[in-house]
Design an enzyme around this catalytic site. Structure first.
Site, PDB file in Angstrom:
ATOM      1  N   SER A  28       0.827  -1.222   0.000  1.00  0.00           N
ATOM      2  CA  SER A  28       0.000   0.000   0.000  1.00  0.00           C
ATOM      3  C   SER A  28       0.855   1.263   0.000  1.00  0.00           C
ATOM      4  O   SER A  28       1.656   1.478   0.914  1.00  0.00           O
ATOM      5  CB  SER A  28      -0.881   0.052   1.257  1.00  0.00           C
ATOM      6  OG  SER A  28      -1.843  -0.948   1.196  1.00  0.00           O
ATOM      7  N   HIS A  59      -3.093  -0.724  -4.889  1.00  0.00           N
ATOM      8  CA  HIS A  59      -2.184  -1.799  -5.309  1.00  0.00           C
ATOM      9  C   HIS A  59      -2.239  -1.913  -6.829  1.00  0.00           C
ATOM     10  O   HIS A  59      -3.245  -2.356  -7.384  1.00  0.00           O
ATOM     11  CB  HIS A  59      -2.580  -3.122  -4.646  1.00  0.00           C
ATOM     12  CG  HIS A  59      -2.266  -3.144  -3.183  1.00  0.00           C
ATOM     13  ND1 HIS A  59      -1.143  -3.749  -2.672  1.00  0.00           N
ATOM     14  CD2 HIS A  59      -2.908  -2.577  -2.141  1.00  0.00           C
ATOM     15  CE1 HIS A  59      -1.117  -3.569  -1.365  1.00  0.00           C
ATOM     16  NE2 HIS A  59      -2.177  -2.871  -1.017  1.00  0.00           N
ATOM     17  N   HIS A  70      -3.558 -10.216  -0.819  1.00  0.00           N
ATOM     18  CA  HIS A  70      -3.635 -10.426   0.629  1.00  0.00           C
ATOM     19  C   HIS A  70      -4.478 -11.663   0.954  1.00  0.00           C
ATOM     20  O   HIS A  70      -5.425 -11.973   0.249  1.00  0.00           O
ATOM     21  CB  HIS A  70      -4.297  -9.217   1.307  1.00  0.00           C
ATOM     22  CG  HIS A  70      -3.558  -7.938   1.130  1.00  0.00           C
ATOM     23  ND1 HIS A  70      -3.687  -7.168  -0.001  1.00  0.00           N
ATOM     24  CD2 HIS A  70      -2.690  -7.282   1.943  1.00  0.00           C
ATOM     25  CE1 HIS A  70      -2.928  -6.100   0.125  1.00  0.00           C
ATOM     26  NE2 HIS A  70      -2.309  -6.134   1.280  1.00  0.00           N
ATOM     27  N   TYR A 108      -6.681 -11.924   3.202  1.00  0.00           N
ATOM     28  CA  TYR A 108      -8.086 -11.573   3.474  1.00  0.00           C
ATOM     29  C   TYR A 108      -8.920 -11.430   2.200  1.00  0.00           C
ATOM     30  O   TYR A 108     -10.145 -11.317   2.264  1.00  0.00           O
ATOM     31  CB  TYR A 108      -8.195 -10.295   4.319  1.00  0.00           C
ATOM     32  CG  TYR A 108      -7.613  -9.049   3.673  1.00  0.00           C
ATOM     33  CD1 TYR A 108      -8.237  -8.433   2.595  1.00  0.00           C
ATOM     34  CD2 TYR A 108      -6.444  -8.488   4.156  1.00  0.00           C
ATOM     35  CE1 TYR A 108      -7.695  -7.298   2.004  1.00  0.00           C
ATOM     36  CE2 TYR A 108      -5.898  -7.362   3.576  1.00  0.00           C
ATOM     37  CZ  TYR A 108      -6.528  -6.768   2.508  1.00  0.00           C
ATOM     38  OH  TYR A 108      -5.985  -5.662   1.924  1.00  0.00           O
ATOM     39  N   GLU A 109      -8.272 -11.432   1.039  1.00  0.00           N
ATOM     40  CA  GLU A 109      -9.035 -11.378  -0.214  1.00  0.00           C
ATOM     41  C   GLU A 109      -9.757 -12.716  -0.466  1.00  0.00           C
ATOM     42  O   GLU A 109     -10.574 -12.810  -1.381  1.00  0.00           O
ATOM     43  CB  GLU A 109      -8.114 -11.031  -1.393  1.00  0.00           C
ATOM     44  CG  GLU A 109      -7.579  -9.597  -1.343  1.00  0.00           C
ATOM     45  CD  GLU A 109      -6.639  -9.295  -2.497  1.00  0.00           C
ATOM     46  OE1 GLU A 109      -7.093  -9.241  -3.645  1.00  0.00           O
ATOM     47  OE2 GLU A 109      -5.425  -9.125  -2.244  1.00  0.00           O
ATOM     48  N   ALA A 148       2.199  -0.789   4.454  1.00  0.00           N
ATOM     49  CA  ALA A 148       1.719   0.305   5.310  1.00  0.00           C
ATOM     50  C   ALA A 148       1.253  -0.355   6.601  1.00  0.00           C
ATOM     51  O   ALA A 148       0.726  -1.471   6.573  1.00  0.00           O
ATOM     52  CB  ALA A 148       0.564   1.017   4.643  1.00  0.00           C
ATOM     53  N   MET A 174      -1.612  -6.154   7.861  1.00  0.00           N
ATOM     54  CA  MET A 174      -2.348  -7.337   7.395  1.00  0.00           C
ATOM     55  C   MET A 174      -1.591  -8.089   6.297  1.00  0.00           C
ATOM     56  O   MET A 174      -2.215  -8.749   5.460  1.00  0.00           O
ATOM     57  CB  MET A 174      -3.711  -6.901   6.842  1.00  0.00           C
ATOM     58  CG  MET A 174      -4.527  -6.037   7.777  1.00  0.00           C
ATOM     59  SD  MET A 174      -6.014  -5.444   6.966  1.00  0.00           S
ATOM     60  CE  MET A 174      -6.524  -4.148   8.104  1.00  0.00           C
ATOM     61  N   SER A 175      -0.279  -7.968   6.298  1.00  0.00           N
ATOM     62  CA  SER A 175       0.464  -8.579   5.180  1.00  0.00           C
ATOM     63  C   SER A 175       1.880  -8.948   5.608  1.00  0.00           C
ATOM     64  O   SER A 175       2.178  -9.046   6.795  1.00  0.00           O
ATOM     65  CB  SER A 175       0.530  -7.582   4.016  1.00  0.00           C
ATOM     66  OG  SER A 175       1.349  -6.478   4.367  1.00  0.00           O
ATOM     67  N   ASN A 231      -0.718   5.429  10.302  1.00  0.00           N
ATOM     68  CA  ASN A 231      -1.636   5.953  11.321  1.00  0.00           C
ATOM     69  C   ASN A 231      -1.217   5.429  12.686  1.00  0.00           C
ATOM     70  O   ASN A 231      -0.489   4.440  12.780  1.00  0.00           O
ATOM     71  CB  ASN A 231      -3.071   5.457  11.017  1.00  0.00           C
ATOM     72  CG  ASN A 231      -3.113   3.936  10.850  1.00  0.00           C
ATOM     73  OD1 ASN A 231      -2.841   3.408   9.766  1.00  0.00           O
ATOM     74  ND2 ASN A 231      -3.428   3.241  11.935  1.00  0.00           N
ATOM     75  N   HIS A 283      -8.976   3.222   5.031  1.00  0.00           N
ATOM     76  CA  HIS A 283      -7.977   2.929   4.002  1.00  0.00           C
ATOM     77  C   HIS A 283      -7.597   4.214   3.245  1.00  0.00           C
ATOM     78  O   HIS A 283      -6.442   4.377   2.829  1.00  0.00           O
ATOM     79  CB  HIS A 283      -8.537   1.870   3.041  1.00  0.00           C
ATOM     80  CG  HIS A 283      -7.535   1.345   2.056  1.00  0.00           C
ATOM     81  ND1 HIS A 283      -6.307   0.849   2.430  1.00  0.00           N
ATOM     82  CD2 HIS A 283      -7.571   1.243   0.700  1.00  0.00           C
ATOM     83  CE1 HIS A 283      -5.628   0.467   1.353  1.00  0.00           C
ATOM     84  NE2 HIS A 283      -6.381   0.701   0.290  1.00  0.00           N
TER      85      HIS A 283
HETATM   86  N1  HPA Z   1      -3.905  -1.848  11.268  1.00  0.00           N
HETATM   87  C1  HPA Z   1      -3.749  -2.836  10.359  1.00  0.00           C
HETATM   88  N2  HPA Z   1      -3.283  -2.625   9.138  1.00  0.00           N
HETATM   89  C2  HPA Z   1      -2.941  -1.367   8.806  1.00  0.00           C
HETATM   90  C3  HPA Z   1      -3.086  -0.294   9.709  1.00  0.00           C
HETATM   91  C4  HPA Z   1      -3.592  -0.555  11.005  1.00  0.00           C
HETATM   92  O1  HPA Z   1      -3.743   0.347  11.859  1.00  0.00           O
HETATM   93  N3  HPA Z   1      -2.667   0.826   9.053  1.00  0.00           N
HETATM   94  C5  HPA Z   1      -2.274   0.430   7.820  1.00  0.00           C
HETATM   95  N4  HPA Z   1      -2.442  -0.892   7.653  1.00  0.00           N
END
Ligand code: HPA
Length: 279
Positions: free
Chosen positions: A30, A61, A83, A85-86, A113, A211-212, A235, A247
């Site tokens: 990301s 992506h 990913h 989760y897809e 990210a 998540m990756s 974040n 997102h």
């Molecule tokens: N949590 C999970 N995945 C993420 C986050 C988060 O806060 N920020 C960017 N990808």
């Protein structure tokens, strides 16, 4: 994992690019698409045309494999990731690593990210992944064992290569970029975490959450490829004062970091080239 599709993917890429001889690889997660803007592109293949890969289902992506050169070094750059989760199984996630392994790539750079848990990890900062916690509840190496991934029970003592960490520190120092270090914890997603989960992850020693990356790091390490992992903190993790997560916000913050990503990648490749000459 569908090894038939994985092998087809390799054959397809080798057929398209018979002269390719990459030693370096990267998965651009990301917001990281622009990190390779200084690289000289030799050719591209859309993921849709790679058997088993298909188009990424996530905004931000790009979905193309790039054969490029930087500082005299050839690279395979996967612009966009698939990913877990897809709901697509492990094949498209393992594919970039399988391709790298079959094309003799020795070093892979995994980017993502992530949400920041540790105090100093402000949005926009970069974190070198020292180690990870696999909290996905799943694992790409489960199922029938294939020797491409080394022994059945791979050691995980040092998934992220110490020499690559050193080179990345050097690169960051040269470009004046403060590089944080920390532990990346991966969930399966696709939800962001609850504040209670984040408090739990803090007690577990996590510095960043995403998540990756972890499945790819597990596979690459098992396949004998040296692994480097870098997160861009998008974040503050849930409940740590940043408000609700989205997102869009993740993409906006990582987008702003692109010029710094670009500098870091260029300097990193320079360090790779210098080291290769010394060998
Ligand atoms: N949590 C999970 N995945 C993420 C986050 C988060 O806060 N920020 C960017 N990808």
């Amino acid at each position: 994992m569908d090894y038939h599709l994985l092998k087809q993917a390799v054959e397809h890429i080798k057929e398209q690019w018979p002269e390719a001889n990459p030693q370096y690889g990267a998965i651009l997660g990301s917001g990281w698409n622009g990190a390779i803007s200084s690289f000289k592109i030799k050719n591209k293949i859309s993921y849709e045309n790679i058997p088993g890969m298909e188009k990424p289902g996530v905004k931000g992506h790009a979905g193309q494999l790039i054969w490029a050169e930087c500082c005299g070094l050839e690279a395979l750059l996967f612009q966009g990731r698939r990913h877990y989760y897809e709901g697509i199984g492990w094949t498209p996630i393992a594919l970039p690593i399988f391709v790298c392994q079959q094309m003799n790539v020795s070093t892979v750079v995994l980017t993502n990210a992530a949400g920041g848990l540790a105090d100093g990890l402000r949005p926009g900062s970069f974190m070198l992944i020292e180690d990870h916690i696999n909290w996905m509840g799943h694992n790409p190496l489960m199922g029938p064992h294939d020797p491409v991934w080394g022994p059945r029970f791979p050691d995980q003592t040092q998934v992220y290569d110490s020499n690559l960490k050193k080179l990345t520190n050097q690169a960051a120092t040269i470009i004046g970029e403060k590089l944080h270090h920390g532990i990346y914890l991966a969930t399966s997603g696709p939800m962001y975490e609850t504040p209670a989960e984040i408090r739990t992850f803090l007690t577990m020693g996590a510095d960043a959450v995403g998540m990756s990356t972890v499945p790819e790091a597990i596979l690459a390490h098992a396949a004998g490829i040296r692994v480097l992992g870098i997160s861009c903190i998008a974040n503050k993790a849930a409940g740590l004062g940043g408000g609700n997560l989205s997102h869009e916000e993740v993409l906006e913050i990582t987008q702003r970091a692109v010029p710094r990503m670009q500098k870091l990648f260029l300097q990193l490749w320079h360090e790779f080239a210098v080291q290769k000459k010394k060998r």
